[in-house]
Design an enzyme around this catalytic site. Sequence first.
Site, mmCIF file in Angstrom:
data_model
loop_
_atom_site.group_PDB
_atom_site.id
_atom_site.type_symbol
_atom_site.label_atom_id
_atom_site.label_comp_id
_atom_site.label_asym_id
_atom_site.label_seq_id
_atom_site.Cartn_x
_atom_site.Cartn_y
_atom_site.Cartn_z
ATOM 1 N N LYS A 7 39.685 44.921 42.837
ATOM 2 C CA LYS A 7 40.375 45.867 42.177
ATOM 3 C C LYS A 7 41.165 46.969 43.119
ATOM 4 C CE LYS A 7 40.241 48.673 37.950
ATOM 5 N NZ LYS A 7 41.485 48.294 37.329
ATOM 6 N N HIS A 55 33.674 47.497 38.800
ATOM 7 C CA HIS A 55 34.472 46.200 38.667
ATOM 8 C C HIS A 55 34.370 45.460 39.874
ATOM 9 C CE1 HIS A 55 36.718 48.323 35.585
ATOM 10 N NE2 HIS A 55 37.390 47.172 35.178
#
Length: 266
Positions: free
Chosen positions: A159, A155
């Site tokens: 995040k 990701h």
Amino acid sequence: MMTIKIVLAGPRGRMGREALQLIHNTPHFQLVGAIDRVNGGKMISEVEGLPNIDAKIYTDIEECMQKEMPDVLVDLTTPEIGRRHTKLALDYGVRPVVGTTGFTSEDLEELQQIAEDKGIGAIIAPNFAIGAVLMMKFSQMAAKYFQDVEIIELHHDQKLDAPSGTGIKTAEMIAAVRESKKQGHPEEVEHIKGARGADYDGIRLHSVRLPGLIAHQEVLFGGDGQALTIRHDSYNRASFMSGVRLAVETVMKIDLLVYGLENIME
Ligand code: NAP
């Protein structure tokens, strides 16, 4: 096909903007209103950067429900606001489609009960990417035949949580069909802590965080003389919109709350 009248909460957000385009470009969807804490009284078309849609913006969801009488509320906001919106929509007999993440299991149980009591359809899906749901389903199928599996989720570096919700859900779905097993050499040693990743019922989960990434996951299976890799990539928020479309269409046909897109995909 019957036109579905939609109210969208969170039209200026990243997901909300994509949802506006989806609704605008889908002939049997009609945006009849939007909920935004600013721009109340304006039309969507009057807000800079939003598409040319003649739908009124409301700051008060109850006023919007009373005046516009939509079929569906699409909520893409925050957990606190999304929870309130979902309850109010059910009170008004409007079917919620919720992409907002962060609802607790208590929230879900309460909303499930309200939807059941009223006999109104609702869909809450923390991942609307159809490809991601298929990746989880295919991984569960493969796990019946391959006991050894490692998950790598990748990701963007903003995040906050690790592993990702999708990574954990994948491990749960695999663990449900796979005989419990601790993988790797029984006497393996980590020279640097964390080298072998997180451990979920013996399945190793690795989290990569890098700028430039959006949301990606690989599920790697190994067997004698063979390997199988199942990978999904979300390159932008448009990847979530086919799931939103499916949920809006499906919510019109059900009379209870469904949690998770996988439960409405045949
Ligand atoms: P975002 O860009 O931050 O947008 C959030 C929207 O909610 C903004 O329009 C924001 O308006 C509005 N909002 C926040 N607080 C509010 C309040 N008190 N009253 C009314 N509106 C309020 O976030 P995003 O990336 O679009 O994500 C939205 C939600 O979808 C998040 O929960 C995210 O985790 C979730 N998500 C779900 C999926 C999925 O597949 N289900 C995928 C990606 C994201 P302001 O500008 O006024 O704050």
